[in-house]
Design a protein around this motif. Structure first.
Motif, short mmCIF file in Angstrom:
data_model
loop_
_atom_site.label_atom_id
_atom_site.label_comp_id
_atom_site.label_asym_id
_atom_site.label_seq_id
_atom_site.Cartn_x
_atom_site.Cartn_y
_atom_site.Cartn_z
N GLU A 184 0.83 -1.20 0.00
CA GLU A 184 0.00 0.00 0.00
C GLU A 184 0.87 1.26 0.00
O GLU A 184 0.52 2.25 -0.64
N ILE A 185 1.97 1.23 0.72
CA ILE A 185 2.90 2.36 0.75
C ILE A 185 3.40 2.63 -0.66
O ILE A 185 3.38 3.77 -1.14
N LYS A 186 3.84 1.59 -1.33
CA LYS A 186 4.31 1.73 -2.72
C LYS A 186 3.17 2.16 -3.64
O LYS A 186 3.35 2.98 -4.54
N GLY A 187 1.98 1.60 -3.40
CA GLY A 187 0.83 1.90 -4.25
C GLY A 187 0.41 3.36 -4.25
O GLY A 187 -0.10 3.86 -5.25
N VAL A 188 0.62 4.05 -3.13
CA VAL A 188 0.27 5.47 -3.08
C VAL A 188 1.46 6.35 -3.48
O VAL A 188 1.33 7.56 -3.53
N TRP A 246 6.64 16.63 0.77
CA TRP A 246 5.83 17.83 1.01
C TRP A 246 4.86 18.09 -0.12
O TRP A 246 3.82 18.72 0.07
N THR A 247 5.16 17.57 -1.30
CA THR A 247 4.28 17.78 -2.47
C THR A 247 3.25 16.66 -2.63
O THR A 247 2.36 16.77 -3.46
N ASP A 248 3.38 15.57 -1.86
CA ASP A 248 2.44 14.44 -1.94
C ASP A 248 1.14 14.75 -1.20
O ASP A 248 1.14 15.49 -0.23
N GLU A 249 0.08 14.12 -1.67
CA GLU A 249 -1.16 14.13 -0.89
C GLU A 249 -0.95 13.21 0.32
O GLU A 249 -0.27 12.20 0.22
N VAL A 250 -1.55 13.57 1.44
CA VAL A 250 -1.47 12.71 2.62
C VAL A 250 -2.58 11.67 2.51
O VAL A 250 -3.75 12.02 2.38
N ASP A 251 -2.19 10.39 2.56
CA ASP A 251 -3.16 9.31 2.51
C ASP A 251 -3.57 8.99 3.96
O ASP A 251 -2.94 8.17 4.63
N PHE A 252 -4.60 9.67 4.42
CA PHE A 252 -5.06 9.50 5.80
C PHE A 252 -5.59 8.08 6.05
O PHE A 252 -5.47 7.56 7.15
#
Length: 126
Positions: free
Chosen positions: A77-81, A94-100
């Motif tokens: 899942e970490i790789k998937g996002v 800092w430019t990534d969306e946070v996957d809550f």
């Protein structure tokens, strides 16, 4: 450093401070039973005296540290996002969306997996 607010006040860039505050507030709201702690100058959450998840900031990212067991559990899942990771942490640029949703899965996993633990850290397994 005594508390989360002091940690946040030491982040000079407002956009980075706001992002880190948003992550911390999300976990505080979703998991109010967790204890907020500052250890090694980093904000972290614990449950009944055992580590659940911690955070630190770097120039290019937020480091999320749920322990190696959780990183392995959620590696795909970490790789998937699109986040990178090491054995002990994942990096949210800092430019990534946070996957809550992924953060919630890690926190929930650690709460359940460590419910009977009496030590702060798991025994290293790598």
């Amino acid at each position: 450093m005594k508390d989360f607010q002091e940690f946040l006040e030491n982040i000079d860039e407002l956009n980075k401070r706001d992002r880190m505050e948003g992550i911390l507030n999300h976990i505080k709201k979703k998991y109010p039973q967790l204890k907020e702690e500052i250890k090694w100058n980093q904000p972290m959450f614990s449950d009944h005296g055992t580590f659940i998840i911690g955070f630190s900031i770097a120039k290019g990212h937020i480091a999320v540290a749920p322990e190696a067991v959780a990183i392995r559990q959620f590696e795909e899942e970490i790789k998937g996002v699109g986040y990178s990771h090491t054995q002990e942490l994942m990096r949210i640029k800092w430019t990534d969306e946070v996957d809550f949703e992924l953060l919630d899965k890690m926190v929930s996993y650690n709460i359940e997996d460590k419910k009977d633990m009496t030590k702060f850290w798991r025994k290293a397994t790598f």
